[in-house]
Enzyme design. Sequence first.
Site, PDB file in Angstrom:
ATOM      1  N   ASP A 138      48.003  27.719  56.670  1.00 33.02           N
ATOM      2  CA  ASP A 138      48.007  28.885  55.973  1.00 33.02           C
ATOM      3  C   ASP A 138      47.665  30.067  57.161  1.00 33.02           C
ATOM      4  OD1 ASP A 138      48.129  30.870  54.004  1.00 33.02           O
ATOM      5  OD2 ASP A 138      46.005  30.635  53.594  1.00 33.02           O
ATOM      6  N   TYR A 140      47.645  34.125  58.469  1.00 34.89           N
ATOM      7  CA  TYR A 140      46.712  35.465  58.472  1.00 34.89           C
ATOM      8  C   TYR A 140      47.280  36.638  58.754  1.00 34.89           C
ATOM      9  CZ  TYR A 140      41.860  37.251  58.137  1.00 34.89           C
ATOM     10  OH  TYR A 140      40.642  37.880  57.806  1.00 34.89           O
ATOM     11  N   HIS A 145      45.049  43.413  55.186  1.00 33.84           N
ATOM     12  CA  HIS A 145      43.990  42.395  54.514  1.00 33.84           C
ATOM     13  C   HIS A 145      43.013  41.989  55.550  1.00 33.84           C
ATOM     14  CE1 HIS A 145      42.335  38.794  52.351  1.00 33.84           C
ATOM     15  NE2 HIS A 145      42.761  38.062  53.455  1.00 33.84           N
ATOM     16  N   ARG A 154      32.407  41.443  58.965  1.00 29.76           N
ATOM     17  CA  ARG A 154      31.830  41.813  60.458  1.00 29.76           C
ATOM     18  C   ARG A 154      32.176  43.302  60.496  1.00 29.76           C
ATOM     19  NH1 ARG A 154      34.989  37.518  61.015  1.00 29.76           N
ATOM     20  NH2 ARG A 154      36.830  39.070  61.488  1.00 29.76           N
ATOM     21  N   GLU A 210      44.583  34.982  46.367  1.00 28.15           N
ATOM     22  CA  GLU A 210      45.308  35.582  47.369  1.00 28.15           C
ATOM     23  C   GLU A 210      46.622  35.732  47.393  1.00 28.15           C
ATOM     24  OE1 GLU A 210      43.896  33.742  51.252  1.00 28.15           O
ATOM     25  OE2 GLU A 210      42.149  35.112  51.111  1.00 28.15           O
ATOM     26  N   GLU A 212      50.319  35.645  48.411  1.00 24.59           N
ATOM     27  CA  GLU A 212      50.959  35.330  49.713  1.00 24.59           C
ATOM     28  C   GLU A 212      52.389  34.834  49.362  1.00 24.59           C
ATOM     29  OE1 GLU A 212      48.707  32.633  52.102  1.00 24.59           O
ATOM     30  OE2 GLU A 212      46.850  33.260  51.681  1.00 24.59           O
ATOM     31  N   ASP A 244      46.857  31.336  47.285  1.00 24.01           N
ATOM     32  CA  ASP A 244      45.473  30.929  47.931  1.00 24.01           C
ATOM     33  C   ASP A 244      44.197  31.161  47.555  1.00 24.01           C
ATOM     34  OD1 ASP A 244      43.861  29.525  50.050  1.00 24.01           O
ATOM     35  OD2 ASP A 244      44.188  31.220  51.411  1.00 24.01           O
ATOM     36  N   ARG A 248      34.845  33.003  47.545  1.00 18.84           N
ATOM     37  CA  ARG A 248      34.263  34.091  48.686  1.00 18.84           C
ATOM     38  C   ARG A 248      33.018  33.806  49.178  1.00 18.84           C
ATOM     39  NH1 ARG A 248      38.948  35.370  50.821  1.00 18.84           N
ATOM     40  NH2 ARG A 248      40.406  36.338  49.196  1.00 18.84           N
ATOM     41  N   GLN A 251      33.045  30.765  51.109  1.00 22.07           N
ATOM     42  CA  GLN A 251      33.536  31.139  52.258  1.00 22.07           C
ATOM     43  C   GLN A 251      32.709  31.720  53.293  1.00 22.07           C
ATOM     44  OE1 GLN A 251      36.966  33.647  51.674  1.00 22.07           O
ATOM     45  NE2 GLN A 251      37.751  33.700  54.091  1.00 22.07           N
ATOM     46  N   TYR A 255      32.135  29.741  56.753  1.00 24.97           N
ATOM     47  CA  TYR A 255      33.511  29.797  57.637  1.00 24.97           C
ATOM     48  C   TYR A 255      33.208  29.686  59.202  1.00 24.97           C
ATOM     49  CZ  TYR A 255      33.098  34.793  59.130  1.00 24.97           C
ATOM     50  OH  TYR A 255      32.725  35.895  59.826  1.00 24.97           O
ATOM     51  N   LYS A 264      38.558  26.937  50.174  1.00 27.54           N
ATOM     52  CA  LYS A 264      40.071  27.433  50.130  1.00 27.54           C
ATOM     53  C   LYS A 264      40.644  26.034  49.542  1.00 27.54           C
ATOM     54  CE  LYS A 264      40.580  31.335  52.330  1.00 27.54           C
ATOM     55  NZ  LYS A 264      41.510  32.393  51.786  1.00 27.54           N
ATOM     56  N   THR A 268      45.692  25.442  45.369  1.00 28.05           N
ATOM     57  CA  THR A 268      46.548  26.555  45.834  1.00 28.05           C
ATOM     58  C   THR A 268      47.876  26.393  44.754  1.00 28.05           C
ATOM     59  OG1 THR A 268      46.227  25.857  48.025  1.00 28.05           O
ATOM     60  CG2 THR A 268      48.321  26.949  47.652  1.00 28.05           C
ATOM     61  N   THR A 370      47.315  36.612  53.173  1.00 27.50           N
ATOM     62  CA  THR A 370      47.339  37.845  51.946  1.00 27.50           C
ATOM     63  C   THR A 370      48.038  38.953  52.397  1.00 27.50           C
ATOM     64  OG1 THR A 370      45.170  36.859  51.606  1.00 27.50           O
ATOM     65  CG2 THR A 370      45.846  38.966  50.439  1.00 27.50           C
ATOM     66  N   GLU A 384      39.134  42.608  48.307  1.00 25.92           N
ATOM     67  CA  GLU A 384      39.659  43.826  48.824  1.00 25.92           C
ATOM     68  C   GLU A 384      39.434  45.062  47.657  1.00 25.92           C
ATOM     69  OE1 GLU A 384      43.174  43.290  51.453  1.00 25.92           O
ATOM     70  OE2 GLU A 384      43.035  41.375  50.308  1.00 25.92           O
TER      71      GLU A 384
HETATM   72 MN    MN Z   1      45.052  32.950  52.444  1.00 24.97          MN
END
Ligand code: MN
Length: 439
Positions: A138, A140, A145, A154, A210, A212, A244, A248, A251, A255, A264, A268, A370, A384
Amino acid sequence: MSLIDHTHRPDALSWVASANAADTDFPIQNLPYGLFRRAGSNESARVGIAIGEQILDLKLAAAAGKWSSAVQVLLQPLADGDLNTFMAQPSAQRRLLRHAIFEALLEGSKQQAALSACLLPQAAAQMAVPCRIGDYTDFYTGIYHATTVGKLFRPDNPLLPNYKWVPIGYHGRSSSIGVSGGTVRRPLGQLMPPGAEAPVRAACKRLDHELELGLFVAGGNALGEPIAMEDADEHMFGVTLLNDWSARDMQGWEYQPLGPFLAKNFATTISPWIVSMDALEPFRTAFAHPESDPQPLPYIDSAKNRAEGGYQIELEVWLQTEAMRAKGESATRLMRSNFKHAYWTLAQMLTHHASNGCNLQPGDLLGTGTQSGPEANEGGSMLELSNGGKQVLTLPNGETRSFLLDGDAVGLRAYAVHEGARRIGFGECVATIVPAPSL
Ligand code: MN
């Protein structure tokens, strides 16, 4: 050299009447591949081609149709339910079959009488994951996104410095890929509640989708031998929708430092029909990074990629809650965006993946990441749209959501539209959330 040919003519019609409806996803210009069996039967799965509301059963068609010997050779593995062998064929061979099927389904075709008996309504079919997916990666590539999510995780440093140089990705898990129409079980996992000193094991409270696309690899490359940008198209088979599913809260805790793991890999979902790169040819578009951004290193740059490496594909997310379903209310659209916003092209994803000599194989799946649009209401995930869970979305029936609840059915849709081309669609990628196992 443009590969647009007579199979893309917008005025071409099929003797399958439903393929000529203005709003069908599957006009004769599309001809996507899927794996199916008659619902409720024990028959072996076989590859079919969606045409209007029907499926052309290639097992029956291989036996009943009149085909050249070259086409018959291509049809045999498809009749046996083996899409991977066909995916591994050179693009010229794949195009040969597209042309033969197009001729056979075209209005006035001599094959109509023989092939009429080889159709099955899609409503009577049980679809399966269309091929053997050896490996799933996968990416990004959705920069809106990546920026929005980066801000949540962050605030001071949303987009890491490598983002504009490297098509970022992680290796996912192919065993938990399912096809549209099924359920997704809310996962259990380690969560760190806000302010707590230690994590707890609990059902995910921040379950998300997500939006995608998934690129299926055609012919692979030998281990140790990178794929050149100029050859990337040859290695691309086709595209599906891909959800996906993401936990959260899991994650956020897991992560760092190695990226997504259990947040994740629990599920899927992909759409059942693989829209071929040939069908997408009229929807290619120019691609460039903004002039103020770093330009791609030469190994992921080419004149062709700049001229037509992008694809204009409209994308949508739909939600139907359990309460809506109980009242017979149809799904509500959560957002729209377009794949043309992707920061890296499909060719760059594929070329970068193989650039270290990693061997891709026919049927491998590359998720795009995404695909959110530039506006706040164009987020391709609940993370989001709810601004990290801080805002709630009010649905037309008055229900609210910040993340997904049990009973929610999330559906992705996509279609390619371009002036002078027949609109083609991707079908639906939907799955319904069921409760977590008890602890
Ligand atoms: Mn994804």
